[in-house]
Design a protein around this motif. Sequence first.
Motif, short mmCIF file in Angstrom:
data_model
loop_
_atom_site.label_atom_id
_atom_site.label_comp_id
_atom_site.label_asym_id
_atom_site.label_seq_id
_atom_site.Cartn_x
_atom_site.Cartn_y
_atom_site.Cartn_z
N VAL A 78 -4.21 14.39 -5.26
CA VAL A 78 -3.26 13.83 -6.27
C VAL A 78 -2.33 12.70 -5.83
O VAL A 78 -1.69 12.68 -4.77
N ASP A 79 -2.47 11.50 -6.74
CA ASP A 79 -1.53 10.40 -6.42
C ASP A 79 -0.23 10.51 -6.73
O ASP A 79 0.09 11.07 -7.84
N ASP A 80 0.60 9.62 -6.16
CA ASP A 80 2.09 9.59 -6.66
C ASP A 80 2.61 11.21 -6.98
O ASP A 80 3.18 11.16 -8.00
N PHE A 81 2.42 12.07 -6.15
CA PHE A 81 2.83 13.47 -6.38
C PHE A 81 4.23 13.44 -6.42
O PHE A 81 4.87 12.81 -5.75
N GLY A 82 4.71 14.23 -7.37
CA GLY A 82 6.24 14.08 -7.72
C GLY A 82 6.73 13.27 -9.03
O GLY A 82 7.81 13.24 -9.24
N THR A 83 6.04 12.16 -9.35
CA THR A 83 6.35 11.34 -10.29
C THR A 83 6.19 11.84 -11.60
O THR A 83 6.57 11.18 -12.49
N GLY A 84 5.20 12.69 -11.88
CA GLY A 84 4.97 13.07 -13.14
C GLY A 84 5.64 14.21 -13.58
O GLY A 84 6.70 14.45 -12.90
N TYR A 85 5.48 14.84 -14.59
CA TYR A 85 5.99 16.19 -15.21
C TYR A 85 5.57 17.16 -14.58
O TYR A 85 4.66 17.91 -15.36
N SER A 86 5.90 17.18 -13.18
CA SER A 86 5.04 18.26 -12.58
C SER A 86 4.98 19.80 -13.43
O SER A 86 6.16 20.54 -13.23
N ALA A 87 3.87 20.15 -13.67
CA ALA A 87 3.63 21.53 -13.96
C ALA A 87 2.72 21.92 -12.76
O ALA A 87 1.50 21.89 -12.82
N LEU A 88 3.38 22.48 -11.88
CA LEU A 88 2.72 22.68 -10.41
C LEU A 88 1.62 23.72 -10.58
O LEU A 88 0.73 23.72 -9.75
N SER A 89 1.25 24.45 -11.72
CA SER A 89 0.23 25.29 -11.89
C SER A 89 -1.06 24.83 -11.84
O SER A 89 -2.19 25.27 -11.25
N TYR A 90 -1.21 23.29 -12.13
CA TYR A 90 -2.70 22.98 -11.76
C TYR A 90 -3.14 22.85 -10.58
O TYR A 90 -4.26 22.92 -10.34
N LEU A 91 -2.14 22.82 -9.43
CA LEU A 91 -2.50 22.88 -8.21
C LEU A 91 -3.41 23.99 -7.58
O LEU A 91 -4.24 23.94 -6.79
N LYS A 92 -3.31 24.94 -8.44
CA LYS A 92 -3.90 26.36 -8.09
C LYS A 92 -5.20 26.36 -8.87
O LYS A 92 -5.95 27.32 -8.30
N SER A 93 -5.13 25.76 -10.01
CA SER A 93 -6.52 26.08 -10.73
C SER A 93 -7.73 24.71 -10.58
O SER A 93 -8.62 24.90 -10.91
N TYR A 94 -7.06 23.76 -9.93
CA TYR A 94 -8.06 22.59 -9.80
C TYR A 94 -8.31 22.39 -8.28
O TYR A 94 -7.39 22.71 -7.35
N PRO A 95 -9.33 21.95 -7.84
CA PRO A 95 -10.00 21.77 -6.54
C PRO A 95 -9.37 20.76 -5.75
O PRO A 95 -10.11 19.93 -5.11
N PHE A 96 -8.23 20.72 -5.65
CA PHE A 96 -7.77 19.35 -4.77
C PHE A 96 -7.60 19.53 -3.27
O PHE A 96 -7.84 20.89 -2.96
N ASP A 97 -7.69 18.44 -2.76
CA ASP A 97 -7.77 18.65 -1.26
C ASP A 97 -6.45 18.01 -0.58
O ASP A 97 -6.00 18.62 0.47
N THR A 98 -5.80 17.31 -1.38
CA THR A 98 -4.89 16.45 -0.50
C THR A 98 -3.72 16.27 -1.45
O THR A 98 -3.84 16.05 -2.91
N LEU A 99 -2.39 16.23 -1.05
CA LEU A 99 -1.35 15.66 -2.16
C LEU A 99 -0.98 14.20 -1.28
O LEU A 99 -0.66 14.33 -0.06
N LYS A 100 -0.44 13.17 -2.02
CA LYS A 100 -0.08 12.10 -1.72
C LYS A 100 1.50 12.06 -2.22
O LYS A 100 1.84 11.81 -3.35
N ILE A 101 2.33 12.20 -1.34
CA ILE A 101 3.92 12.24 -1.71
C ILE A 101 4.30 10.81 -2.11
O ILE A 101 3.82 9.80 -1.20
N ASP A 102 4.78 10.47 -3.19
CA ASP A 102 5.26 9.09 -3.77
C ASP A 102 6.16 8.34 -2.84
O ASP A 102 6.97 8.95 -2.12
N LYS A 103 5.88 6.99 -2.43
CA LYS A 103 6.76 6.45 -1.75
C LYS A 103 8.46 6.47 -2.10
O LYS A 103 9.16 6.30 -1.20
N SER A 104 8.36 6.66 -3.38
CA SER A 104 9.96 6.79 -3.65
C SER A 104 10.68 7.76 -3.00
O SER A 104 11.94 7.81 -2.76
N PHE A 105 9.87 8.98 -2.87
CA PHE A 105 10.62 9.99 -2.17
C PHE A 105 10.72 9.89 -0.59
O PHE A 105 11.66 10.15 0.11
N VAL A 106 9.73 9.05 0.03
CA VAL A 106 9.70 8.82 1.42
C VAL A 106 10.54 7.68 1.96
O VAL A 106 11.12 8.13 3.03
N GLN A 107 10.97 6.84 0.95
CA GLN A 107 11.84 5.71 1.43
C GLN A 107 13.09 6.13 1.98
O GLN A 107 13.61 5.60 3.00
#
Length: 279
Positions: free
Chosen positions: A178-207
């Motif tokens: 999942v790219d740019d994690f945190g910048t969408g309108y996160s309905a976090l439920s998709y994380l448990k129903s879809y087969p993702f391996d990795t979250l990429k935390i958006d740079k706006s949070f890291v900065q």
Amino acid sequence: AKNKGKSAYERFAPEMKEVSHERLQIESRMRRALELNEFELYYQPIVETSSGKICGAEALLRWNNPTMGMVMPDKFIPLAEETGLIIPIGEWVLNQACRSAVRWEQASGLKHGISVNVSPRQFRDPGFVDAVMHALQSSGLPAHRLELEITERLILDNSIETSEILSRLDREGVRLSVDDFGTGYSALSYLKSYPFDTLKIDKSFVQDVNAKQEDASLVRAIINMAHSLGLKVIAEGVEDEAQTDFLNEEHCDYSQGYYYSRPMPELDYEDWLRTSQRA
Ligand code: C2E
Ligand code: CA
Ligand code: CA
Ligand code: CA
């Protein structure tokens, strides 16, 4: 008040004409760019946060046009998306990126992952999964070394097709992030129903992790949540040592950013790999 008496058309038409003329010009240049070999991939390393060891690279598209110079993706990807040109361009990116990863392994002996950005139009194209499989087969790259980066916005459409495409790719062994994690309108439920391996935390949070308490809390919470769901975490846009220290303390798995390296052309990347392996 100056424009009083003029119709909306008269007021806005001149600018609109200019904008659409520029767009048409870019579009027609972009149509020929593949044949003329004007696209180029830059690569930015992704490292293990705790050790600094290289584990992969993200492929980032550049367009070298004789008239316009180096065009950055934010300038042409939206237009490529609108016109559908992103489909052949995206195929080119997949093939090129997989081939590079295989070459780096041959040159360095390193099992090297490659991350490729996928845009919504490309993802929904009926030929997309075949294009991915073709890139893997013709390069010889094992599926688990390819990671497809998909933005949160695309996932949130919640359609059956999205879920089917993700499952097919997952069954083939391709990794999904999942790219740019945190910048969408996160309905976090998709994380448990879809087969993702990795979250990429958006740079706006890291900065601002070291300047703003709230950003530090968010990043910490994202990492903990991801880990408890069995996902790996990549922090994007890491620019200094203090950020790395924070991320390391919070057990962020991987990091990517100017602190490690800017994106580089393929040959520079190969040199960089060789020197950092010796180091
Ligand atoms: P992205 O996927 O979020 O890529 C990360 C962007 O952050 C890249 O910009 C990268 O150069 C930049 N970056 C890396 N490290 C740092 C850092 O430490 N600080 C800061 N401030 N920025 C950093 P770039 O290369 O201009 O790409 C912009 C966007 O264009 C990408 O964002 C991605 O959404 C899109 N893109 C790039 N290549 C492709 C492609 O092949 N296909 C598609 N569909 N989209 C692409
Ligand atoms: Ca990306
Ligand atoms: Ca998976
Ligand atoms: Ca990103």
